[in-house]
Design a protein around this motif. Structure first.
Motif, PDB file in Angstrom:
ATOM      1  N   GLN A  49     -18.703  49.584  38.131  1.00 54.64           N
ATOM      2  CA  GLN A  49     -18.828  50.811  37.361  1.00 54.64           C
ATOM      3  C   GLN A  49     -19.541  50.567  36.035  1.00 54.64           C
ATOM      4  O   GLN A  49     -20.260  51.422  35.527  1.00 54.64           O
ATOM      5  CB  GLN A  49     -17.435  51.413  37.089  1.00 54.64           C
ATOM      6  N   VAL A  50     -19.331  49.391  35.470  1.00 53.25           N
ATOM      7  CA  VAL A  50     -19.863  49.081  34.134  1.00 53.25           C
ATOM      8  C   VAL A  50     -21.128  48.235  34.216  1.00 53.25           C
ATOM      9  O   VAL A  50     -21.935  48.212  33.281  1.00 53.25           O
ATOM     10  CB  VAL A  50     -18.772  48.371  33.290  1.00 53.25           C
ATOM     11  N   TYR A  51     -21.344  47.551  35.330  1.00 54.02           N
ATOM     12  CA  TYR A  51     -22.466  46.617  35.448  1.00 54.02           C
ATOM     13  C   TYR A  51     -23.833  47.216  35.111  1.00 54.02           C
ATOM     14  O   TYR A  51     -24.650  46.535  34.470  1.00 54.02           O
ATOM     15  CB  TYR A  51     -22.503  46.015  36.863  1.00 54.02           C
ATOM     16  N   PRO A  52     -24.163  48.463  35.511  1.00 53.41           N
ATOM     17  CA  PRO A  52     -25.500  48.977  35.200  1.00 53.41           C
ATOM     18  C   PRO A  52     -25.851  48.940  33.717  1.00 53.41           C
ATOM     19  O   PRO A  52     -27.027  48.783  33.364  1.00 53.41           O
ATOM     20  CB  PRO A  52     -25.448  50.419  35.727  1.00 53.41           C
ATOM     21  N   PHE A  53     -24.853  49.058  32.857  1.00 58.22           N
ATOM     22  CA  PHE A  53     -25.125  49.030  31.417  1.00 58.22           C
ATOM     23  C   PHE A  53     -25.516  47.615  30.970  1.00 58.22           C
ATOM     24  O   PHE A  53     -26.369  47.446  30.094  1.00 58.22           O
ATOM     25  CB  PHE A  53     -23.895  49.536  30.652  1.00 58.22           C
ATOM     26  N   TYR A  54     -24.910  46.604  31.573  1.00 60.09           N
ATOM     27  CA  TYR A  54     -25.348  45.230  31.303  1.00 60.09           C
ATOM     28  C   TYR A  54     -26.763  45.018  31.854  1.00 60.09           C
ATOM     29  O   TYR A  54     -27.584  44.342  31.231  1.00 60.09           O
ATOM     30  CB  TYR A  54     -24.388  44.231  31.937  1.00 60.09           C
ATOM     31  N   GLY A  55     -27.028  45.603  33.010  1.00 61.35           N
ATOM     32  CA  GLY A  55     -28.358  45.480  33.604  1.00 61.35           C
ATOM     33  C   GLY A  55     -29.441  46.012  32.677  1.00 61.35           C
ATOM     34  O   GLY A  55     -30.546  45.452  32.602  1.00 61.35           O
ATOM     35  N   ILE A  56     -29.140  47.081  31.945  1.00 59.99           N
ATOM     36  CA  ILE A  56     -30.105  47.625  30.981  1.00 59.99           C
ATOM     37  C   ILE A  56     -30.404  46.594  29.896  1.00 59.99           C
ATOM     38  O   ILE A  56     -31.565  46.380  29.523  1.00 59.99           O
ATOM     39  CB  ILE A  56     -29.557  48.927  30.356  1.00 59.99           C
ATOM     40  N   ALA A  57     -29.369  45.932  29.389  1.00 62.17           N
ATOM     41  CA  ALA A  57     -29.558  44.915  28.348  1.00 62.17           C
ATOM     42  C   ALA A  57     -30.408  43.761  28.852  1.00 62.17           C
ATOM     43  O   ALA A  57     -31.261  43.234  28.131  1.00 62.17           O
ATOM     44  CB  ALA A  57     -28.195  44.402  27.866  1.00 62.17           C
ATOM     45  N   ILE A  58     -30.203  43.362  30.100  1.00 65.41           N
ATOM     46  CA  ILE A  58     -30.972  42.256  30.678  1.00 65.41           C
ATOM     47  C   ILE A  58     -32.454  42.615  30.779  1.00 65.41           C
ATOM     48  O   ILE A  58     -33.338  41.812  30.454  1.00 65.41           O
ATOM     49  CB  ILE A  58     -30.414  41.891  32.074  1.00 65.41           C
ATOM     50  N   GLN A 122      -9.408  54.211  32.149  1.00 66.72           N
ATOM     51  CA  GLN A 122      -9.096  52.792  31.939  1.00 66.72           C
ATOM     52  C   GLN A 122     -10.347  51.912  31.844  1.00 66.72           C
ATOM     53  O   GLN A 122     -10.270  50.751  31.449  1.00 66.72           O
ATOM     54  CB  GLN A 122      -8.198  52.283  33.072  1.00 66.72           C
ATOM     55  N   LEU A 123     -11.501  52.468  32.187  1.00 63.29           N
ATOM     56  CA  LEU A 123     -12.747  51.703  32.100  1.00 63.29           C
ATOM     57  C   LEU A 123     -13.245  51.566  30.661  1.00 63.29           C
ATOM     58  O   LEU A 123     -14.154  50.769  30.393  1.00 63.29           O
ATOM     59  CB  LEU A 123     -13.846  52.382  32.933  1.00 63.29           C
ATOM     60  N   ALA A 124     -12.666  52.310  29.728  1.00 55.52           N
ATOM     61  CA  ALA A 124     -13.169  52.341  28.349  1.00 55.52           C
ATOM     62  C   ALA A 124     -13.240  50.955  27.728  1.00 55.52           C
ATOM     63  O   ALA A 124     -14.205  50.616  27.040  1.00 55.52           O
ATOM     64  CB  ALA A 124     -12.297  53.263  27.496  1.00 55.52           C
ATOM     65  N   LEU A 260     -26.388  53.280  38.337  1.00 59.23           N
ATOM     66  CA  LEU A 260     -25.830  54.106  37.260  1.00 59.23           C
ATOM     67  C   LEU A 260     -25.430  55.484  37.784  1.00 59.23           C
ATOM     68  O   LEU A 260     -24.356  56.002  37.443  1.00 59.23           O
ATOM     69  CB  LEU A 260     -26.856  54.243  36.136  1.00 59.23           C
ATOM     70  N   ALA A 261     -26.279  56.076  38.620  1.00 54.02           N
ATOM     71  CA  ALA A 261     -25.953  57.380  39.201  1.00 54.02           C
ATOM     72  C   ALA A 261     -24.673  57.295  40.034  1.00 54.02           C
ATOM     73  O   ALA A 261     -23.804  58.176  39.943  1.00 54.02           O
ATOM     74  CB  ALA A 261     -27.118  57.883  40.051  1.00 54.02           C
ATOM     75  N   ASP A 262     -24.557  56.233  40.833  1.00 51.20           N
ATOM     76  CA  ASP A 262     -23.340  56.053  41.639  1.00 51.20           C
ATOM     77  C   ASP A 262     -22.117  55.825  40.759  1.00 51.20           C
ATOM     78  O   ASP A 262     -21.017  56.306  41.063  1.00 51.20           O
ATOM     79  CB  ASP A 262     -23.517  54.880  42.609  1.00 51.20           C
ATOM     80  N   SER A 263     -22.281  55.074  39.670  1.00 47.31           N
ATOM     81  CA  SER A 263     -21.160  54.832  38.759  1.00 47.31           C
ATOM     82  C   SER A 263     -20.661  56.127  38.140  1.00 47.31           C
ATOM     83  O   SER A 263     -19.454  56.330  37.970  1.00 47.31           O
ATOM     84  CB  SER A 263     -21.568  53.855  37.644  1.00 47.31           C
ATOM     85  N   LEU A 264     -21.596  57.017  37.804  1.00 47.30           N
ATOM     86  CA  LEU A 264     -21.230  58.233  37.084  1.00 47.30           C
ATOM     87  C   LEU A 264     -20.598  59.294  37.969  1.00 47.30           C
ATOM     88  O   LEU A 264     -19.760  60.060  37.491  1.00 47.30           O
ATOM     89  CB  LEU A 264     -22.461  58.807  36.378  1.00 47.30           C
ATOM     90  N   ASN A 265     -20.981  59.362  39.261  1.00 47.04           N
ATOM     91  CA  ASN A 265     -20.405  60.481  40.025  1.00 47.04           C
ATOM     92  C   ASN A 265     -19.894  60.174  41.421  1.00 47.04           C
ATOM     93  O   ASN A 265     -19.302  61.050  42.048  1.00 47.04           O
ATOM     94  CB  ASN A 265     -21.390  61.660  40.079  1.00 47.04           C
ATOM     95  N   LEU A 266     -20.084  58.972  41.961  1.00 47.69           N
ATOM     96  CA  LEU A 266     -19.601  58.716  43.326  1.00 47.69           C
ATOM     97  C   LEU A 266     -18.073  58.805  43.389  1.00 47.69           C
ATOM     98  O   LEU A 266     -17.507  59.536  44.215  1.00 47.69           O
ATOM     99  CB  LEU A 266     -20.077  57.344  43.817  1.00 47.69           C
TER     100      LEU A 266
END
Length: 540
Positions: A49-58, A122-124, A260-266
């Motif tokens: 759920q959170v990995y795409p945000f790390y991917g942006i940094a990479i 809880q993902l916060a 990211l799309a899957d994280s936000l609404n799947l």
């Protein structure tokens, strides 16, 4: 002679960076398998759920900004303007630090809001952990750009491999330790995200060590009054970083936008459709098993295509249009052949592969559909790389940006109807539309056929033949495998032997069908070995 030496250094550097990129991609794909085995499907869901945000940094720290900084710095070096070289590095650092700080504030301050959007408060805490990475990436980007500008690719390559290695080791170690201690899966997920911070710190330390050893600080440090009479140059630097840097970064975020799309609404769509929350988390975790499978398949295609892209850039600079056209056609053929071969082969053996890697066969039908993502991503990544080599940065970035709203909206249409299968279908549809847009523009740019119907027919014949043989092989070997005590061992033997059988069959049909000429094969890794598969008359 000097020009030849520079050309040799350029392609040697490109080769080093390509190898480093492939190693990091392989590490990134493989670690997810033991990690999922440790934390299970729900733990995997939390992490993904959170990995795409790390991917942006990479992407920000490895592509885009370092490339543009290196290009601008090299231009100033050729002019012998030391003051403007220092100005470039300083302005770039301030610019990236502002971006990094803003992204940090958005993630850290908006952690509760983003987690609420995902319907999982809880993902916060995981978002707050990962936000720290954005404070580190400007240091990494600037130093990588500096070294690439002076033709030193080793610091960049070592920092990339070191970053990924330490990150993976941290993730596996902390997740194992925290699971053993009985902590909650969200706490384990937070520990796994710490790996992103340790990896970024190690990358920075490796780069700083090179600077310290070579005493290069003085050449990078800004001089007094550096902004005097340089306001126009500052504006130019900011404009180049904003346009070229962001365009290249966005072009590298195809799979990140998909995830990211899957994280936000799947997950939220599954819950709103009536699925119980814990079951929905598990279903999302099973769906995310497709990520390492897609990455491994894409790496195989990218490793072949990327060897040709520097050659395409060289032919363009040399204005050799015939050679340029041929190399472009070969690169496209490589992406289609390996993409379709990997996708169809994985679909054929997805169940034993799923059991071998993830302990059970849950979601095999969904993962089978997802396997065809490899075909689209292989073609898209190759076309984008060629378009960038030809000097077009804007269109690929716009096409990749299109993937996020497409995927998000298609998820809303299909997930309530089909569950996670709907998410898989929406992935293929979104990628198909983006592929169409890129191919449409690409054909206008080069104005020559990308491949013939004969070639396409041979590739489809090879794929279908491989699938039929593999399905038959699984049917015949299933009773034998069932006799083994361990289902996972049996699945591993079946899957690995099927890969060897299917891959060999597919390769022989492709080579014997003259999809690639002898001169094409010579440019591939291990191409001299593949030439032996050609018929005798084709080798003459």
């Amino acid at each position: 002679m000097k020009s030849m030496n520079q050309s040799t250094m350029l392609f040697k550097g490109a080769f080093i960076l390509t190898i480093a990129a492939l190693l990091t991609k392989i590490l990134s794909a493989f670690y997810r398998i033991p990690f999922q085995n440790i934390v299970g499907d729900i733990g995997f869901y939390i992490y993904q759920q959170v990995y795409p945000f790390y991917g942006i940094a990479i992407v920000l720290s490895t592509t885009g900004f370092p490339v543009v900084i290196s290009k601008l710095y090299a231009e100033q070096m050729e002019k012998g303007d030391d003051e403007k070289s220092r100005l470039l590095l300083f302005v770039s650092f301030v610019y990236l630090q502002v971006i990094g700080f803003l992204l940090f504030l958005i993630l850290y301050g908006g952690a509760d809001h983003i987690a609420g959007w995902m319907k999982d408060p809880q993902l916060a805490v995981l978002f707050k952990v990962i936000s720290i990475v954005f404070l580190i990436f400007p240091f990494v980007s600037i130093i990588r750009g500096y070294y690439q500008a002076i033709g030193e690719m080793t610091p960049t390559a070592l920092s990339q491999v070191g970053e990924q290695t330490i990150r993976v080791l941290t993730i596996i170690f902390l997740s194992s330790l925290f699971m053993e201690k009985g902590f909650s899966l969200y706490f384990v997920g937070g520990g796994a995200m710490v790996g992103s911070i340790t990896g970024s710190i190690v990358a920075s330390l490796i780069l700083f060590m090179f600077l310290q050893k070579r005493k290069e600080w003085k050449g990078m440090a800004p001089s007094k009054g550096i902004f005097q009479n340089n306001s126009l140059e500052v504006k130019r630097i900011v404009k180049m970083l904003t346009f070229q840097g962001l365009m290249i970064c966005l072009s590298g975020m195809l799979m990140i936008f998909m995830q990211l799309a899957d994280s936000l609404n799947l997950f939220s769509l599954l819950v709103s459709s009536g699925t119980e929350r814990e079951a929905a988390k598990s279903l999302k975790g099973v769906f995310d098993r497709g990520q390492p499978l897609i990455q491994l398949g894409t790496v195989a295609a990218a490793s072949m295509a990327l060897t040709l892209v520097p050659l395409i850039s060289r032919e363009r600079l040399a204005t050799k249009s015939d050679n340029l056209t041929r190399k472009i056609q070969v690169a496209i053929k490589v992406s289609i052949v390996i993409g379709l071969g990997a996708s169809s082969g994985l679909w054929a053996i997805i169940e034993p592969t799923n059991i071998m890697l993830f302990e059970n066969g849950n979601g095999s039908d969904v993962l089978g559909v997802l396997s065809f993502v490899v075909l689209f991503t292989s073609v898209i990544s190759t076309i984008i790389a060629i378009m960038q080599g030809l000097g077009n940065l804007l269109y690929p970035a716009l096409a990749v940006m299109l993937i996020f709203p497409l995927k998000y909206l298609l998820n809303m249409m299909f997930i309530p109807l089909l569950g996670t299968m709907g998410a898989a279908v929406s992935s293929l549809m979104a990628l198909g539309l983006v592929t169409f847009c890129l191919v449409f523009k690409f054909k206008k740019m080069i104005a020559v056929p990308l491949f013939t119907y004969r070639i396409l027919g041979i590739v489809l014949t090879a794929a279908i033949t491989m699938v039929v043989v593999l399905k038959g092989y699984l049917y015949v070997t299933n009773p034998i495998i069932a006799m083994l005590e361990s289902d996972r061992l049996g699945a591993a033997l079946q899957a690995l032997s099927a890969v060897l059988l299917g891959g060999s069959l597919f390769l022989v049909i492709i080579i014997r069908g003259n999809v690639f000429l002898e001169e094409d094969l010579r440019e591939f890794p291990f191409g001299s070995k593949l030439i032996h598969l050609l018929s005798r008359k084709d080798k003459e």
